[in-house]
Design an enzyme around this catalytic site. Sequence first.
Site, short mmCIF file in Angstrom:
data_model
loop_
_atom_site.label_atom_id
_atom_site.label_comp_id
_atom_site.label_asym_id
_atom_site.label_seq_id
_atom_site.Cartn_x
_atom_site.Cartn_y
_atom_site.Cartn_z
CB SER A 57 -0.94 0.01 1.20
OG SER A 57 -0.21 0.08 2.40
CG HIS A 96 -1.47 3.58 5.12
ND1 HIS A 96 -2.80 3.26 5.06
CD2 HIS A 96 -0.83 2.60 4.45
CE1 HIS A 96 -2.96 2.14 4.37
NE2 HIS A 96 -1.78 1.72 4.00
CG ASP A 123 -5.64 4.66 5.38
OD1 ASP A 123 -5.72 4.12 4.26
OD2 ASP A 123 -4.56 4.92 5.94
#
Length: 180
Positions: A57, A96, A123
């Site tokens: 990701s 992230h 998210d």
Amino acid sequence: MGWIGETMDSIRSLQIRQVLTQAVRLGMIVTLALITWKGLMCITGIELPVTVVVSESMEPGVKRGDILFVHMSKDPIRAGEIVIFNVDGREIPIVHRVIKVHERQDTGEVDVLTKGDNNLVDDTFLYAHGRLWLQRHHIRGRAVGFLPYVGWATIIMTEKPIIMYLLIGAIGLQVITKKE
């Protein structure tokens, strides 16, 4: 028969000493690893001072298998930082990037919105039901450095535990059977 018996006793005694020496060495290696880990925890102030990236990701900047060095400070979290966070109900921390920072006027606390660099959407679908922001207590740390590809060993052993058991067995066997 007397000197043969004494020779056999000496050989057994030597073998026992060698096995005990190797067991102590193995114990020292494990202890050193634990001391190193606990030392990193003390220095960084967090439970996971080193994190392996397990998904794609964050590519292309941070790749699956990279190891991130993590630190937590009191400095304000800023957009663009890579953070490691936990979400209620998920065991594995998520790595992230912070894309938005929102300061709540009533409390002065800061909420953040994250997104994987390789993801199309933010998210919010990962957060607890109805939650649109992460709060400071969700953030476990900030990435301060990385080692590329080194985490692949961890990923392989997690995805294929038989490899981990074979590796541990081989190392243990090598340590115990190693001759001086």
